[in-house]
Design a protein around this motif. Sequence first.
Motif, PDB file in Angstrom:
ATOM      1  N   THR A  37      -1.824   0.793  -4.535  1.00  0.00           N
ATOM      2  CA  THR A  37      -0.668  -0.083  -4.362  1.00  0.00           C
ATOM      3  C   THR A  37       0.310   0.261  -5.478  1.00  0.00           C
ATOM      4  O   THR A  37       0.041   1.141  -6.300  1.00  0.00           O
ATOM      5  CB  THR A  37      -1.048  -1.574  -4.452  1.00  0.00           C
ATOM      6  OG1 THR A  37      -1.379  -1.879  -5.810  1.00  0.00           O
ATOM      7  CG2 THR A  37      -2.224  -1.891  -3.549  1.00  0.00           C
ATOM      8  N   THR A  38       1.429  -0.431  -5.531  1.00  0.00           N
ATOM      9  CA  THR A  38       2.409  -0.101  -6.570  1.00  0.00           C
ATOM     10  C   THR A  38       1.887  -0.424  -7.958  1.00  0.00           C
ATOM     11  O   THR A  38       2.404   0.085  -8.943  1.00  0.00           O
ATOM     12  CB  THR A  38       3.726  -0.883  -6.364  1.00  0.00           C
ATOM     13  OG1 THR A  38       3.467  -2.264  -6.566  1.00  0.00           O
ATOM     14  CG2 THR A  38       4.292  -0.646  -4.989  1.00  0.00           C
ATOM     15  N   THR A  39       0.859  -1.266  -8.040  1.00  0.00           N
ATOM     16  CA  THR A  39       0.416  -1.699  -9.363  1.00  0.00           C
ATOM     17  C   THR A  39      -1.023  -1.332  -9.702  1.00  0.00           C
ATOM     18  O   THR A  39      -1.417  -1.457 -10.864  1.00  0.00           O
ATOM     19  CB  THR A  39       0.544  -3.231  -9.500  1.00  0.00           C
ATOM     20  OG1 THR A  39      -0.137  -3.834  -8.401  1.00  0.00           O
ATOM     21  CG2 THR A  39       2.001  -3.659  -9.472  1.00  0.00           C
ATOM     22  N   THR A  44       8.292   6.078  -4.043  1.00  0.00           N
ATOM     23  CA  THR A  44       6.907   6.504  -4.308  1.00  0.00           C
ATOM     24  C   THR A  44       6.118   6.540  -3.011  1.00  0.00           C
ATOM     25  O   THR A  44       5.258   7.397  -2.814  1.00  0.00           O
ATOM     26  CB  THR A  44       6.209   5.553  -5.284  1.00  0.00           C
ATOM     27  OG1 THR A  44       6.301   4.225  -4.793  1.00  0.00           O
ATOM     28  CG2 THR A  44       6.852   5.615  -6.659  1.00  0.00           C
ATOM     29  N   ASP A  45       6.407   5.596  -2.170  1.00  0.00           N
ATOM     30  CA  ASP A  45       5.738   5.494  -0.886  1.00  0.00           C
ATOM     31  C   ASP A  45       6.144   6.666   0.014  1.00  0.00           C
ATOM     32  O   ASP A  45       5.294   7.365   0.590  1.00  0.00           O
ATOM     33  CB  ASP A  45       6.153   4.161  -0.269  1.00  0.00           C
ATOM     34  CG  ASP A  45       5.379   3.818   0.981  1.00  0.00           C
ATOM     35  OD1 ASP A  45       4.501   4.590   1.371  1.00  0.00           O
ATOM     36  OD2 ASP A  45       5.676   2.771   1.566  1.00  0.00           O
ATOM     37  N   VAL A  89       0.862  -1.186   0.000  1.00  0.00           N
ATOM     38  CA  VAL A  89       0.000   0.000   0.000  1.00  0.00           C
ATOM     39  C   VAL A  89       0.897   1.234   0.000  1.00  0.00           C
ATOM     40  O   VAL A  89       1.748   1.375   0.877  1.00  0.00           O
ATOM     41  CB  VAL A  89      -0.910   0.001   1.244  1.00  0.00           C
ATOM     42  CG1 VAL A  89      -1.664   1.324   1.360  1.00  0.00           C
ATOM     43  CG2 VAL A  89      -1.874  -1.177   1.178  1.00  0.00           C
ATOM     44  N   ILE A  90       0.726   2.082  -0.997  1.00  0.00           N
ATOM     45  CA  ILE A  90       1.512   3.320  -1.006  1.00  0.00           C
ATOM     46  C   ILE A  90       0.615   4.550  -0.938  1.00  0.00           C
ATOM     47  O   ILE A  90       1.102   5.674  -1.004  1.00  0.00           O
ATOM     48  CB  ILE A  90       2.451   3.407  -2.233  1.00  0.00           C
ATOM     49  CG1 ILE A  90       1.653   3.365  -3.531  1.00  0.00           C
ATOM     50  CG2 ILE A  90       3.481   2.298  -2.193  1.00  0.00           C
ATOM     51  CD1 ILE A  90       2.528   3.605  -4.764  1.00  0.00           C
ATOM     52  N   GLY A  91      -0.674   4.350  -0.798  1.00  0.00           N
ATOM     53  CA  GLY A  91      -1.565   5.483  -0.615  1.00  0.00           C
ATOM     54  C   GLY A  91      -2.888   5.014  -0.053  1.00  0.00           C
ATOM     55  O   GLY A  91      -3.372   3.928  -0.393  1.00  0.00           O
ATOM     56  N   LEU A  96       3.489  14.000  -2.995  1.00  0.00           N
ATOM     57  CA  LEU A  96       4.257  14.109  -4.234  1.00  0.00           C
ATOM     58  C   LEU A  96       4.252  12.763  -4.939  1.00  0.00           C
ATOM     59  O   LEU A  96       4.436  11.728  -4.299  1.00  0.00           O
ATOM     60  CB  LEU A  96       5.716  14.496  -3.934  1.00  0.00           C
ATOM     61  CG  LEU A  96       5.946  15.822  -3.212  1.00  0.00           C
ATOM     62  CD1 LEU A  96       7.421  15.976  -2.834  1.00  0.00           C
ATOM     63  CD2 LEU A  96       5.496  16.985  -4.088  1.00  0.00           C
ATOM     64  N   ARG A  97       4.010  12.809  -6.248  1.00  0.00           N
ATOM     65  CA  ARG A  97       4.065  11.570  -7.019  1.00  0.00           C
ATOM     66  C   ARG A  97       5.292  11.576  -7.900  1.00  0.00           C
ATOM     67  O   ARG A  97       5.568  12.566  -8.568  1.00  0.00           O
ATOM     68  CB  ARG A  97       2.832  11.454  -7.927  1.00  0.00           C
ATOM     69  CG  ARG A  97       1.605  11.008  -7.205  1.00  0.00           C
ATOM     70  CD  ARG A  97       0.663  10.383  -8.219  1.00  0.00           C
ATOM     71  NE  ARG A  97      -0.530   9.918  -7.538  1.00  0.00           N
ATOM     72  CZ  ARG A  97      -1.391   9.059  -8.052  1.00  0.00           C
ATOM     73  NH1 ARG A  97      -1.210   8.599  -9.292  1.00  0.00           N
ATOM     74  NH2 ARG A  97      -2.448   8.674  -7.379  1.00  0.00           N
ATOM     75  N   VAL A  98       5.985  10.434  -7.928  1.00  0.00           N
ATOM     76  CA  VAL A  98       7.138  10.310  -8.819  1.00  0.00           C
ATOM     77  C   VAL A  98       6.967   9.047  -9.662  1.00  0.00           C
ATOM     78  O   VAL A  98       6.329   8.084  -9.233  1.00  0.00           O
ATOM     79  CB  VAL A  98       8.469  10.213  -8.044  1.00  0.00           C
ATOM     80  CG1 VAL A  98       8.828  11.549  -7.432  1.00  0.00           C
ATOM     81  CG2 VAL A  98       8.404   9.129  -6.992  1.00  0.00           C
TER      82      VAL A  98
END
Lengths: 381, 381, 381, 381
Positions: free
Chosen positions: A195-197, B214-215, A181-183, B222-224
């Motif tokens: 998620t990353t994908t 990214t996390d 989970v990144i957001g 911020l998005r990369v």
Amino acid sequence: MNNVKNSSIAVVGAGIAGVTTAFHLARRGARVTLVDDGGFGQATAASAGIIAPWVSSSEGGFYEAYAAGGNYYPEFLSQLEALGIPELGYRRSGALMVSADAAEVDAVEERIAGRVRDAGPVAGTLQRVDGARARELFPALAPGLSGLFVSGGGRVDGRVLRDAALSGAIAFGARHVVDSVIGLDRSGAGWRIRTTTADLDVDAVVVAAGARVTDLLGRLDLRVGVSPQRGQIVHLELRGVNTSPWPTLHPFADHYMTPFDGGRIAVGATRETGSGFDARVTAAGQLSVLRNAVEIAPGLADATVLETRVGIRPMADGQLPLVGRVPGTDGLWLVAGYGAGGLTMGPLLGDAVARDVLGEAAPELAAFTVAVERRSRGGEA
Amino acid sequence: MNNVKNSSIAVVGAGIAGVTTAFHLARRGARVTLVDDGGFGQATAASAGIIAPWVSSSEGGFYEAYAAGGNYYPEFLSQLEALGIPELGYRRSGALMVSADAAEVDAVEERIAGRVRDAGPVAGTLQRVDGARARELFPALAPGLSGLFVSGGGRVDGRVLRDAALSGAIAFGARHVVDSVIGLDRSGAGWRIRTTTADLDVDAVVVAAGARVTDLLGRLDLRVGVSPQRGQIVHLELRGVNTSPWPTLHPFADHYMTPFDGGRIAVGATRETGSGFDARVTAAGQLSVLRNAVEIAPGLADATVLETRVGIRPMADGQLPLVGRVPGTDGLWLVAGYGAGGLTMGPLLGDAVARDVLGEAAPELAAFTVAVERRSRGGEA
Amino acid sequence: MNNVKNSSIAVVGAGIAGVTTAFHLARRGARVTLVDDGGFGQATAASAGIIAPWVSSSEGGFYEAYAAGGNYYPEFLSQLEALGIPELGYRRSGALMVSADAAEVDAVEERIAGRVRDAGPVAGTLQRVDGARARELFPALAPGLSGLFVSGGGRVDGRVLRDAALSGAIAFGARHVVDSVIGLDRSGAGWRIRTTTADLDVDAVVVAAGARVTDLLGRLDLRVGVSPQRGQIVHLELRGVNTSPWPTLHPFADHYMTPFDGGRIAVGATRETGSGFDARVTAAGQLSVLRNAVEIAPGLADATVLETRVGIRPMADGQLPLVGRVPGTDGLWLVAGYGAGGLTMGPLLGDAVARDVLGEAAPELAAFTVAVERRSRGGEA
Amino acid sequence: MNNVKNSSIAVVGAGIAGVTTAFHLARRGARVTLVDDGGFGQATAASAGIIAPWVSSSEGGFYEAYAAGGNYYPEFLSQLEALGIPELGYRRSGALMVSADAAEVDAVEERIAGRVRDAGPVAGTLQRVDGARARELFPALAPGLSGLFVSGGGRVDGRVLRDAALSGAIAFGARHVVDSVIGLDRSGAGWRIRTTTADLDVDAVVVAAGARVTDLLGRLDLRVGVSPQRGQIVHLELRGVNTSPWPTLHPFADHYMTPFDGGRIAVGATRETGSGFDARVTAAGQLSVLRNAVEIAPGLADATVLETRVGIRPMADGQLPLVGRVPGTDGLWLVAGYGAGGLTMGPLLGDAVARDVLGEAAPELAAFTVAVERRSRGGEA
């Protein structure tokens, strides 16, 4: 939620807290996605679970929740068996408490006796055992230790039970996503999990990510009182010894021994506060676990060292874990802070949370509070 | 920063990007804390680094950066040696490109020749080799493959070089903290990094956390454009074979072979986009790597399979990695998106970033942009 | 043998005794086959070799042989390097003896001083070091320990040196067969070795099979006084610490510490007589090694436990190993019983045995006897 | 032997052949010592046992013995359970044979049908299954494969069953010695077994040491036709999949798949003749096993590779294993050459050998011959 069948729910974390919640949600008809970062240091994966709350040193509300979890075990196991999942890693071979100090045994007996009686058949009987009987039950034990035997105590391999509950959830239609989970953001009336994908839009989220909940809720500027605590557990083997009937061993101390089938005995565990997520086996940790084990059970001196498992337990700041709806935030639940008690409490409380999410009664949750602190951002980034 | 000696800088991430940045900061006198989550799937830890940019298929700006990284290697290695760190995992045994198609070799020779010449002594010489000579150089090779040999090619064990750079940073006074970042916020003119066990206030932060950037930047809204890509690499062993003089092998394809000392040969690697952080060895991945290896080098058929290492590479969306100051945000640098090129580019660009952070000239960074997208929050949490 | 070039010799065993003998035979032009059962528990593979005979507690003939082995090391290493084998696992970083008892240090200094002086440059210098200096040299050490530092002490990774010597033997034309010997018989003027897959006829046999020599010679109704002794050695890691310059550590006791490159430190070892070939890691063994290590070097408490290696050492019944021609039996040599001294003595004595087999002078062997007892069969089988 | 209670018997080898023989001897009251060299490459330890003789390609006497072994399984398992050993590693989930060629299925059906019928309830029923049904039973299967399902097929984890039988033997009073045999001689009317640590005098010896029997009997100048054959078996995992009800899979070829509980599936195995005891995982072996697996069961492509187990099977030169009294030598029995059939045949034939040793009727042994060749010594040693 009004329409259970159509509600979509994400459970974040696939330790015992997450898989049991997902399982109970799925068996009640919800559309569940279990998001699992596949990370290291999961406490469940390292745990050598003792399902014998009656012998624990816990008190008050924690004991109530712990005992309720123990009572629920037979029902939970039969739910999984009914799905055709035959291997649950569980065996009921009793719990043996020992001490060199008869007065200590007396004191504990007084405390335990009522608990065992109140628990009824699930706890079995309480017996005072002398040193000879103690060594019949647990042959590796040192001489001169007497104690108490509670016949209904059980033990469970955390990995096996976790995987069984996961299989059960999937059998009921849950989806299992291995990704990080990144957001985590509000999205309309619900939530968007990135998620990353992929992005995942759901009606409700259950955050059950062990000690990582502080990280996940931090994204929402919420602080919760849960910290990582490292536990190192050594697995030994006595070849040719049928350890299946051996009870779990409790020397009235933090450390313990959990015999499994086939000669395997888990001994542990360290309780290393301030460890962060540093899931290493350390010289001092290994030394402390082995010293305790060989002192209490000299019969383990020649046992083979098979492996050391390391788990990062989620410790709640307060006495009780944080289980239930996050106040002030719609559609967000938290299951965290089980410490060393997750395998006992997880299955019942996972069911209670599932009911709560689905709008059904969940009186078990009344005892718990989910204290969160809203913090303001530290300025413009 | 005005006063280098007093500036405090946090580097987040201890892969090659992070440790080299920390090393160069520390040797220039900055107070550096390297925060390392000790996590799994680090690309550097799995990498079998080929330090031979001249034989790569890269073009344009990426090639320029790649080649500059290669040129810098001797200097970087001698910086570490000068500290009394004798084992760097590096050996210069050449790079061998092979093909069954002479026309393909011709085409590549044309492309490579100028590169090798331009690079000078560090690249050594370019030689056309026939099948017999190719098999002298790499005895496990299939017959019938001819190609090109670049004598200056090197190889490096990512783990060894990473640990050497970390030791070097520590020797220059850097502090190494193994803990997870659970908060990253502005704090006065600087930054506050929260880990599970402490808060750390610094003047500047370099985020060098591989695909996890990214996390981390997501916390700052911020998005990369960096995504995880799994690589599975199998380590084989030919016992009793002195593989030290063997060159790295490049069959004009994604996969490659990297011989190490003592009979060990790394073969790989998968390039699995969409893998997230799922750092598993899979049946299909293992199969694909072994099939390629045994086809090109049948002499490996009877080699022992020692282990499979899995790394999650940070892939940039664009051609170039994201290296430099994050625009619009004071005191924040990013080093990310090296893909499979981190071991070659990391040491030089780590030095450039260190200079940039400390207010010195860093012309190498002019070629890079750090594209970030500011996103608005998805509503009240 | 009259014609070295045509003589064929089998060496049985691929620990340090076997590979060095095969190496020296091959470099002298003999046709050598090294038969290696690929078995478990090889002492060489587990060893963390200390090449510092001058600090050992050995006396008399054993010390003479031990010291001669140390003197020979530089020459042996350069023979391998000359073959293009660059990685030998060796580093010369000194040996540090420590004690809490100054009188003990005095006594040892008296014994050691002459040895170091007599050995000359290979041993370097002997320095008395106080507690502060001792901790500079070996920073993990407990305070309050003073001692002696011998600057010429070296350490070697048994696996790496063994594989290098094997590669060297192969480079000189030796053949390496991984198979088990199931028969050893006279055949004409020579010997027939049967393995599971082939028969091998040779002019001479060198049995260098560690503690398994009793088994192999038993087939010839010969008894030798060599027994297996288990050693458990734990490998720890101090991440980010450049341990390359750390000396080996000797607390005037059986146990020791051997730092390798990259933060790795081997601590050990148990000396378990009566172990047979039972190459297990045991609870008591692990406990004893870790307890000694953390007591002497508290700086290792937080080190990571990487692995435990187990070797079965061949202990001679008498003081000296059994090295040389087996009396009364043509064409049969024995190299056995090195105990914990094989890495130091093996290279020189392997050369001496090679010369002896090939009919050249081998004065080093004069000090050794190969006592074998012929026994009569226990009746009709 | 006249007096069973007083007869002492040594069993050499603790694979399935040895532990079942020791178990049956002990439960019949004999004094048994099981000598186990604790070595590597044990076939039983690596085996993913299929207990479904009816679907095998074996014929004639081998099939008779194989089928009899299958019939005996329920009784053997209940003997262990009756001792309080609850975990036997066994599950009866059927055997599924598949092919893309309907004619092949027809032919096999014809061969199998009578076998299943003759075997009775233990074999269950034989069903023809189409591609859809086949994939219901084994969801990872490729489409387009139809076949035959035998409902009574079982599978067993060799390690678990071996340890259970060992525990059972010990429960009946057997002694377990982990040591290597270095001598086997006549001693009066009985035998003297020498290990590295002790001499053991017994009335009778059962040599059940897998492919190592050639080595042991070679000491008595007896040759037997048994050779080592390496098998590499890869263990995969499908997380969250309840594989307990999946059948074993047989694509009418040497290779197979054996699902265990908890998502684990063993796929294999290589049959590498001429391997000796070289128990390595090789690139070619791993490649071949994975290629077969993913081709037949593409659903395994994303499975996790957990480990590869290597066993050295004892292959008999003739069709049948060598089980029974060694002719011409008093007090010596042999159990060897089971090949890949030991888990099926071992328990029954272990019982038969136990009876034979104790002077009871053992009609099962009539079908077997123990061909040994007496050889003369190759001259004076």
